[in-house]
Write an enzyme that holds these catalytic residues in place. Structure first.
Site, PDB file in Angstrom:
ATOM      1  N   LYS A  14      -1.848 -13.901   4.527  1.00  0.00           N
ATOM      2  CA  LYS A  14      -0.640 -13.569   3.759  1.00  0.00           C
ATOM      3  C   LYS A  14       0.620 -13.976   4.527  1.00  0.00           C
ATOM      4  O   LYS A  14       1.521 -14.600   3.980  1.00  0.00           O
ATOM      5  CB  LYS A  14      -0.577 -12.051   3.472  1.00  0.00           C
ATOM      6  CG  LYS A  14      -1.769 -11.512   2.690  1.00  0.00           C
ATOM      7  CD  LYS A  14      -1.584 -10.045   2.306  1.00  0.00           C
ATOM      8  CE  LYS A  14      -1.519  -9.088   3.482  1.00  0.00           C
ATOM      9  NZ  LYS A  14      -2.774  -8.985   4.251  1.00  0.00           N
ATOM     10  N   ARG A  88       0.543  -1.431  -0.986  1.00  0.00           N
ATOM     11  CA  ARG A  88      -0.822  -1.238  -0.496  1.00  0.00           C
ATOM     12  C   ARG A  88      -1.496  -0.052  -1.171  1.00  0.00           C
ATOM     13  O   ARG A  88      -2.651   0.236  -0.867  1.00  0.00           O
ATOM     14  CB  ARG A  88      -0.782  -0.987   0.997  1.00  0.00           C
ATOM     15  CG  ARG A  88      -1.087  -2.224   1.873  1.00  0.00           C
ATOM     16  CD  ARG A  88      -0.934  -1.791   3.300  1.00  0.00           C
ATOM     17  NE  ARG A  88      -1.603  -2.558   4.291  1.00  0.00           N
ATOM     18  CZ  ARG A  88      -1.034  -3.495   5.045  1.00  0.00           C
ATOM     19  NH1 ARG A  88       0.193  -3.875   4.832  1.00  0.00           N
ATOM     20  NH2 ARG A  88      -1.714  -4.064   6.012  1.00  0.00           N
ATOM     21  N   ARG A 127      -6.705 -13.570  17.229  1.00  0.00           N
ATOM     22  CA  ARG A 127      -5.336 -13.903  16.814  1.00  0.00           C
ATOM     23  C   ARG A 127      -4.270 -13.540  17.853  1.00  0.00           C
ATOM     24  O   ARG A 127      -4.318 -12.489  18.457  1.00  0.00           O
ATOM     25  CB  ARG A 127      -5.069 -13.142  15.508  1.00  0.00           C
ATOM     26  CG  ARG A 127      -3.683 -13.272  14.963  1.00  0.00           C
ATOM     27  CD  ARG A 127      -3.630 -12.854  13.526  1.00  0.00           C
ATOM     28  NE  ARG A 127      -3.551 -11.411  13.318  1.00  0.00           N
ATOM     29  CZ  ARG A 127      -3.322 -10.846  12.143  1.00  0.00           C
ATOM     30  NH1 ARG A 127      -3.213 -11.598  11.060  1.00  0.00           N
ATOM     31  NH2 ARG A 127      -3.257  -9.546  12.023  1.00  0.00           N
ATOM     32  N   ARG A 161      -1.495  -8.237  18.745  1.00  0.00           N
ATOM     33  CA  ARG A 161      -1.152  -6.955  18.126  1.00  0.00           C
ATOM     34  C   ARG A 161      -2.059  -5.850  18.634  1.00  0.00           C
ATOM     35  O   ARG A 161      -3.255  -6.068  18.820  1.00  0.00           O
ATOM     36  CB  ARG A 161      -1.291  -7.076  16.605  1.00  0.00           C
ATOM     37  CG  ARG A 161      -0.081  -7.670  15.959  1.00  0.00           C
ATOM     38  CD  ARG A 161      -0.297  -7.973  14.511  1.00  0.00           C
ATOM     39  NE  ARG A 161      -0.839  -6.854  13.731  1.00  0.00           N
ATOM     40  CZ  ARG A 161      -0.881  -6.842  12.408  1.00  0.00           C
ATOM     41  NH1 ARG A 161      -0.417  -7.868  11.732  1.00  0.00           N
ATOM     42  NH2 ARG A 161      -1.394  -5.820  11.769  1.00  0.00           N
ATOM     43  N   ARG A 172      -8.742  -0.634   9.232  1.00  0.00           N
ATOM     44  CA  ARG A 172      -7.833  -1.382   8.357  1.00  0.00           C
ATOM     45  C   ARG A 172      -8.575  -1.936   7.144  1.00  0.00           C
ATOM     46  O   ARG A 172      -8.057  -1.928   6.031  1.00  0.00           O
ATOM     47  CB  ARG A 172      -7.160  -2.519   9.143  1.00  0.00           C
ATOM     48  CG  ARG A 172      -6.086  -1.992  10.097  1.00  0.00           C
ATOM     49  CD  ARG A 172      -5.767  -2.982  11.197  1.00  0.00           C
ATOM     50  NE  ARG A 172      -5.071  -4.173  10.724  1.00  0.00           N
ATOM     51  CZ  ARG A 172      -4.970  -5.288  11.432  1.00  0.00           C
ATOM     52  NH1 ARG A 172      -5.523  -5.371  12.634  1.00  0.00           N
ATOM     53  NH2 ARG A 172      -4.323  -6.323  10.950  1.00  0.00           N
TER      54      ARG A 172
HETATM   55  P1  AMP Z   1       0.245  -5.568   8.514  1.00  0.00           P
HETATM   56  O1  AMP Z   1       1.129  -6.255   9.490  1.00  0.00           O
HETATM   57  O2  AMP Z   1       0.620  -5.830   7.093  1.00  0.00           O
HETATM   58  O3  AMP Z   1      -1.205  -5.789   8.789  1.00  0.00           O
HETATM   59  O4  AMP Z   1       0.493  -3.985   8.736  1.00  0.00           O
HETATM   60  C1  AMP Z   1       0.227  -3.368   9.973  1.00  0.00           C
HETATM   61  C2  AMP Z   1       0.137  -1.860   9.801  1.00  0.00           C
HETATM   62  O5  AMP Z   1       1.383  -1.345   9.326  1.00  0.00           O
HETATM   63  C3  AMP Z   1      -0.889  -1.363   8.786  1.00  0.00           C
HETATM   64  O6  AMP Z   1      -2.195  -1.278   9.329  1.00  0.00           O
HETATM   65  C4  AMP Z   1      -0.319  -0.001   8.445  1.00  0.00           C
HETATM   66  O7  AMP Z   1      -0.532   0.947   9.480  1.00  0.00           O
HETATM   67  C5  AMP Z   1       1.185  -0.286   8.392  1.00  0.00           C
HETATM   68  N1  AMP Z   1       1.617  -0.766   7.065  1.00  0.00           N
HETATM   69  C6  AMP Z   1       2.138  -1.982   6.761  1.00  0.00           C
HETATM   70  N2  AMP Z   1       2.456  -2.072   5.465  1.00  0.00           N
HETATM   71  C7  AMP Z   1       2.114  -0.888   4.912  1.00  0.00           C
HETATM   72  C8  AMP Z   1       2.186  -0.357   3.589  1.00  0.00           C
HETATM   73  N3  AMP Z   1       2.648  -1.091   2.560  1.00  0.00           N
HETATM   74  N4  AMP Z   1       1.746   0.913   3.397  1.00  0.00           N
HETATM   75  C9  AMP Z   1       1.295   1.665   4.404  1.00  0.00           C
HETATM   76  N5  AMP Z   1       1.175   1.235   5.673  1.00  0.00           N
HETATM   77  C10 AMP Z   1       1.593  -0.032   5.941  1.00  0.00           C
END
Ligand code: AMP
Length: 216
Positions: A14, A88, A127, A161, A172
């Site tokens: 994404k 989400r 990554r 990360r 996740r």
């Molecule tokens: P990402 O970078 O999109 O993989 O997000 C990393 C982490 O941020 C996720 O595992 C969640 O803990 C939190 N997070 C990001 N976006 C959301 C969302 N829309 N709703 C809830 N938690 C989020």
């Protein structure tokens, strides 16, 4: 102006596709994950509160992420928004619909990037990204030409990360299937969903995404 959601599990690509759309179509990427990591790094109260939840791979509360998106929507974007990692949950999806409507806007497409679980684990485990320009690399499939130096900008701060580890990744993925995958049906029922094959090379995925956008 085009507003789209990139939907898919962690590691689907994404972020990679969103960055290309930013470069090619002057759209604005809204990644709630990036916003939350930024809050954590800058040490805000909210950043401190979400750090542990994020490190475990769980979702932070709907209220927090909806608040972050609301702020950004108020700032506007002439080319439109790419929602990356948001919504989400069904509650977030409803909230996004209401926020866009309040701005006299709507969603033009929801693009689901489909990738096998085994590939997600392999992609995420290796990554790392450049802290300076955000370029994404992988130990096996896309290493930097010179170890420790970003090919794109020459930056030397390459970062993994905290939640890109086997344990957090398991959580996740479970969060994705339990809370996010119902959005596939939600947007399908609204006639807004298109799927692309995320197992293909990034260029081919980008072409498939472009086809969806240009068809509209
Ligand atoms: P990402 O970078 O999109 O993989 O997000 C990393 C982490 O941020 C996720 O595992 C969640 O803990 C939190 N997070 C990001 N976006 C959301 C969302 N829309 N709703 C809830 N938690 C989020």
């Amino acid at each position: 102006m085009t507003n789209i959601i990139l939907l898919g599990p962690p590691g689907a690509g994404k972020g990679t596709q969103a960055k290309r759309l930013v470069d090619e179509r002057a759209m604005v990427q809204l990644s709630t994950g990036d916003m939350l990591r930024e809050a954590k790094t800058s040490g805000t109260e909210m950043g401190k509160r979400v750090a542990d939840v994020m490190a475990r791979g769980e979702l932070v509360t709907d209220e927090i992420v909806i608040g972050l998106i609301e702020e950004k929507l108020d700032q506007g974007a002439s080319g439109g928004f790419i929602f990356d990692g948001f919504p989400r949950t069904l509650k977030q999806a409803d909230a996004l619909g209401a926020l866009l409507a309040r701005h006299g806007a709507g969603l033009d497409a929801v693009i689901e990037i489909q990738v096998d679980d085994a590939a997600l684990v392999a992609r995420i485990s290796g990554r790392f990204t450049c802290r300076t320009c955000g370029e994404v690399y992988h130990d096996e499939t896309r290493p930097t030409k010179t170890p420790g130096v970003c090919d794109n900008c020459g930056g030397t701060e390459l970062n993994r990360r905290a939640d890109d580890n086997a344990e957090a990744l398991k959580t996740r993925l479970m969060e994705y299937y339990k809370k996010t995958s119902p959005l596939i049906g939600y947007y399908y029922a609204k006639g807004q969903l298109s799927a692309v094959d995320g197992m293909a090379e990034p260029d081919a995925v980008a072409a498939a995404v472009a086809k969806v956008l240009d068809k509209r």
